[in-house]
Motif scaffolding. Structure first.
Motif, PDB file in Angstrom:
ATOM      1  N   VAL A  99      -9.053 -28.462 -24.479  1.00  5.79           N
ATOM      2  CA  VAL A  99      -9.329 -28.084 -25.869  1.00  5.79           C
ATOM      3  C   VAL A  99     -10.193 -26.830 -25.917  1.00  5.79           C
ATOM      4  CG1 VAL A  99     -10.454 -28.786 -28.018  1.00  5.79           C
ATOM      5  CG2 VAL A  99      -9.069 -30.433 -26.734  1.00  5.79           C
ATOM      6  N   LEU A 100     -11.220 -26.774 -25.079  1.00  3.43           N
ATOM      7  CA  LEU A 100     -12.129 -25.631 -25.101  1.00  3.43           C
ATOM      8  C   LEU A 100     -11.434 -24.361 -24.641  1.00  3.43           C
ATOM      9  CD1 LEU A 100     -14.960 -24.747 -25.769  1.00  3.43           C
ATOM     10  CD2 LEU A 100     -15.704 -25.442 -23.488  1.00  3.43           C
ATOM     11  N   VAL A 101     -10.544 -24.451 -23.657  1.00  3.14           N
ATOM     12  CA  VAL A 101      -9.784 -23.268 -23.230  1.00  3.14           C
ATOM     13  C   VAL A 101      -8.915 -22.762 -24.368  1.00  3.14           C
ATOM     14  CG1 VAL A 101      -7.916 -22.461 -21.732  1.00  3.14           C
ATOM     15  CG2 VAL A 101      -9.807 -23.756 -20.757  1.00  3.14           C
ATOM     16  N   ASP A 102      -8.239 -23.663 -25.063  1.00  5.55           N
ATOM     17  CA  ASP A 102      -7.389 -23.240 -26.184  1.00  5.55           C
ATOM     18  C   ASP A 102      -8.223 -22.589 -27.287  1.00  5.55           C
ATOM     19  OD1 ASP A 102      -5.110 -24.137 -24.919  1.00  5.55           O
ATOM     20  OD2 ASP A 102      -5.088 -26.078 -25.925  1.00  5.55           O
ATOM     21  N   VAL A 103      -9.388 -23.152 -27.562  1.00  6.89           N
ATOM     22  CA  VAL A 103     -10.277 -22.565 -28.565  1.00  6.89           C
ATOM     23  C   VAL A 103     -10.754 -21.195 -28.106  1.00  6.89           C
ATOM     24  CG1 VAL A 103     -12.530 -22.792 -29.672  1.00  6.89           C
ATOM     25  CG2 VAL A 103     -11.019 -24.758 -29.550  1.00  6.89           C
ATOM     26  N   ALA A 104     -11.088 -21.071 -26.826  1.00  4.83           N
ATOM     27  CA  ALA A 104     -11.605 -19.805 -26.299  1.00  4.83           C
ATOM     28  C   ALA A 104     -10.550 -18.705 -26.319  1.00  4.83           C
ATOM     29  CB  ALA A 104     -12.124 -20.004 -24.871  1.00  4.83           C
ATOM     30  N   VAL A 105      -9.307 -19.066 -26.057  1.00  3.79           N
ATOM     31  CA  VAL A 105      -8.227 -18.074 -26.094  1.00  3.79           C
ATOM     32  C   VAL A 105      -8.030 -17.558 -27.521  1.00  3.79           C
ATOM     33  CG1 VAL A 105      -5.726 -17.781 -25.849  1.00  3.79           C
ATOM     34  CG2 VAL A 105      -7.040 -18.905 -24.035  1.00  3.79           C
ATOM     35  N   ALA A 134     -24.930 -25.505 -32.102  1.00  5.04           N
ATOM     36  CA  ALA A 134     -23.488 -25.422 -31.879  1.00  5.04           C
ATOM     37  C   ALA A 134     -23.161 -25.651 -30.408  1.00  5.04           C
ATOM     38  CB  ALA A 134     -22.968 -24.053 -32.329  1.00  5.04           C
ATOM     39  N   SER A 135     -23.961 -25.059 -29.528  1.00  2.00           N
ATOM     40  CA  SER A 135     -23.744 -25.220 -28.100  1.00  2.00           C
ATOM     41  C   SER A 135     -23.922 -26.668 -27.670  1.00  2.00           C
ATOM     42  CB  SER A 135     -24.710 -24.328 -27.324  1.00  2.00           C
ATOM     43  OG  SER A 135     -24.538 -24.471 -25.926  1.00  2.00           O
ATOM     44  N   ALA A 136     -24.857 -27.365 -28.302  1.00  3.66           N
ATOM     45  CA  ALA A 136     -25.110 -28.761 -27.960  1.00  3.66           C
ATOM     46  C   ALA A 136     -23.859 -29.613 -28.161  1.00  3.66           C
ATOM     47  CB  ALA A 136     -26.260 -29.306 -28.796  1.00  3.66           C
ATOM     48  N   ALA A 137     -23.053 -29.284 -29.164  1.00 10.00           N
ATOM     49  CA  ALA A 137     -21.831 -30.044 -29.401  1.00 10.00           C
ATOM     50  C   ALA A 137     -20.851 -29.856 -28.242  1.00 10.00           C
ATOM     51  CB  ALA A 137     -21.185 -29.610 -30.715  1.00 10.00           C
ATOM     52  N   ALA A 138     -20.733 -28.620 -27.743  1.00  9.77           N
ATOM     53  CA  ALA A 138     -19.843 -28.369 -26.613  1.00  9.77           C
ATOM     54  C   ALA A 138     -20.345 -29.081 -25.359  1.00  9.77           C
ATOM     55  CB  ALA A 138     -19.725 -26.864 -26.362  1.00  9.77           C
ATOM     56  N   LEU A 139     -21.646 -29.014 -25.113  1.00  5.07           N
ATOM     57  CA  LEU A 139     -22.216 -29.709 -23.960  1.00  5.07           C
ATOM     58  C   LEU A 139     -22.038 -31.218 -24.104  1.00  5.07           C
ATOM     59  CD1 LEU A 139     -25.541 -27.718 -23.441  1.00  5.07           C
ATOM     60  CD2 LEU A 139     -23.573 -27.743 -21.901  1.00  5.07           C
ATOM     61  N   GLY A 140     -22.184 -31.709 -25.331  1.00  5.58           N
ATOM     62  CA  GLY A 140     -22.047 -33.135 -25.566  1.00  5.58           C
ATOM     63  C   GLY A 140     -20.669 -33.658 -25.228  1.00  5.58           C
ATOM     64  N   ALA A 141     -19.654 -32.793 -25.316  1.00  6.04           N
ATOM     65  CA  ALA A 141     -18.304 -33.207 -24.945  1.00  6.04           C
ATOM     66  C   ALA A 141     -18.226 -33.587 -23.473  1.00  6.04           C
ATOM     67  CB  ALA A 141     -17.309 -32.088 -25.251  1.00  6.04           C
ATOM     68  N   PHE A 142     -19.151 -33.045 -22.683  1.00 10.23           N
ATOM     69  CA  PHE A 142     -19.195 -33.345 -21.251  1.00 10.23           C
ATOM     70  C   PHE A 142     -20.344 -34.291 -20.900  1.00 10.23           C
ATOM     71  CE2 PHE A 142     -17.052 -29.322 -21.805  1.00 10.23           C
ATOM     72  CZ  PHE A 142     -15.943 -29.451 -20.984  1.00 10.23           C
ATOM     73  N   GLY A 143     -20.941 -34.901 -21.930  1.00 11.19           N
ATOM     74  CA  GLY A 143     -21.983 -35.882 -21.708  1.00 11.19           C
ATOM     75  C   GLY A 143     -23.315 -35.324 -21.280  1.00 11.19           C
ATOM     76  N   VAL A 144     -23.568 -34.039 -21.566  1.00 12.56           N
ATOM     77  CA  VAL A 144     -24.826 -33.398 -21.172  1.00 12.56           C
ATOM     78  C   VAL A 144     -25.691 -33.194 -22.401  1.00 12.56           C
ATOM     79  CG1 VAL A 144     -25.874 -31.287 -20.259  1.00 12.56           C
ATOM     80  CG2 VAL A 144     -23.852 -32.258 -19.156  1.00 12.56           C
ATOM     81  N   GLU A 145     -26.935 -33.610 -22.322  1.00 10.01           N
ATOM     82  CA  GLU A 145     -27.894 -33.423 -23.402  1.00 10.01           C
ATOM     83  C   GLU A 145     -28.716 -32.163 -23.146  1.00 10.01           C
ATOM     84  OE1 GLU A 145     -28.351 -35.030 -26.198  1.00 10.01           O
ATOM     85  OE2 GLU A 145     -26.764 -36.491 -25.805  1.00 10.01           O
ATOM     86  N   PRO A 146     -28.708 -31.183 -24.077  1.00  2.00           N
ATOM     87  CA  PRO A 146     -29.535 -29.988 -23.898  1.00  2.00           C
ATOM     88  C   PRO A 146     -31.005 -30.357 -23.739  1.00  2.00           C
ATOM     89  CG  PRO A 146     -27.999 -29.693 -25.704  1.00  2.00           C
ATOM     90  CD  PRO A 146     -27.930 -31.141 -25.318  1.00  2.00           C
ATOM     91  N   ARG A 173     -15.342 -29.372 -32.970  1.00  2.00           N
ATOM     92  CA  ARG A 173     -13.929 -29.673 -32.698  1.00  2.00           C
ATOM     93  C   ARG A 173     -13.756 -30.176 -31.266  1.00  2.00           C
ATOM     94  NH1 ARG A 173      -9.539 -24.921 -32.964  1.00  2.00           N
ATOM     95  NH2 ARG A 173     -10.437 -24.715 -35.062  1.00  2.00           N
ATOM     96  N   VAL A 174     -14.435 -29.518 -30.338  1.00  2.00           N
ATOM     97  CA  VAL A 174     -14.344 -29.942 -28.934  1.00  2.00           C
ATOM     98  C   VAL A 174     -14.941 -31.335 -28.766  1.00  2.00           C
ATOM     99  CG1 VAL A 174     -14.995 -29.394 -26.558  1.00  2.00           C
ATOM    100  CG2 VAL A 174     -14.435 -27.539 -28.149  1.00  2.00           C
TER     101      VAL A 174
END
Length: 208
Positions: free
Chosen positions: A97-103, A128-140, A76-77
């Motif tokens: 988006v991530l803050v709203d999901v985290a709350v 799953a974490s890779a998708a969140a990192l990918g939102a910020f352009g970071v490759e695990p 989603r993020v």
């Protein structure tokens, strides 16, 4: 034909299941799968072991449901910033988006970000974490540079601050400050981009 009681029971059951998944995710994030028992999860949600197994027939089924939900939140993020170029606008939107999901799902986000903060080796969680990192352009697994460190720092701060806000019932009050803190951690400055005191534009305000 569904009765009125069926229509009422379905949303309630879904709400209960989501609460169970979030509490289970918190325990899995803290202790890992092997050290978390069905009884631990049952105790945390105020159910008997038999009552919990009525919702999820085994620990494996519960764990699978938790991972699926965490993966959906990560996607989603990532989907929320699809089409936005790398830069402050994308970062700001991903954080919001991530803050709203985290709350709404603090345990699931804790599990989602566990590989970022703890180096959790579980491949399902890593995906799953890779998708969140990918939102910020970071490759695990990519090279560690300043951007990677800033993203890890921002996400770690987000996890801690949203958890603290939830404990104090201050999610709405804390939200803009959490976003601002994490945005600063990424190396951005609202003043530097828009002038003193100006807020960054939201993605839906940016011309295509």
């Amino acid at each position: 034909m569904r009765t009125y009681s069926d229509r009422v029971a379905r949303p309630f059951r879904q709400q209960v299941d989501e609460g169970i998944l979030d509490r289970a995710a918190t325990l899995f994030a803290r202790r890992g799968f092997a050290k978390t028992s069905v009884q631990d999860v049952a105790d945390s949600v105020g159910l008997s072991k038999a009552g919990l197994l009525h919702h999820f027939p085994s620990k494996e089924a519960l764990h699978g449901a938790v991972l699926a939900q965490a993966g959906a939140l990560g996607r989603r993020v990532l989907d929320s910033v699809a089409g936005l170029p790398d830069g402050p606008v994308r970062d700001r939107h991903a954080l919001e988006v991530l803050v709203d999901v985290a709350v709404a799902h603090p345990g699931l986000v804790a599990l989602l970000l566990a590989p970022v903060m703890q180096g959790d080796p579980a491949p399902e969680v890593d995906a799953a974490s890779a998708a969140a990192l990918g939102a910020f352009g970071v490759e695990p697994g990519g090279p560690v540079d300043e951007r990677t460190v800033r993203v890890v720092g921002a996400l770690s701060a987000l996890a801690v601050l949203t958890l603290a806000a939830g404990h104090q019932d201050g999610a709405a009050t804390w939200r803009p400050f959490i976003v601002a803190t994490c945005f600063d951690a990424l190396g951005h400055s609202a003043q530097g981009h828009q002038g003193p005191g100006a807020a960054l534009p939201r993605p839906d305000q940016v011309e295509a």
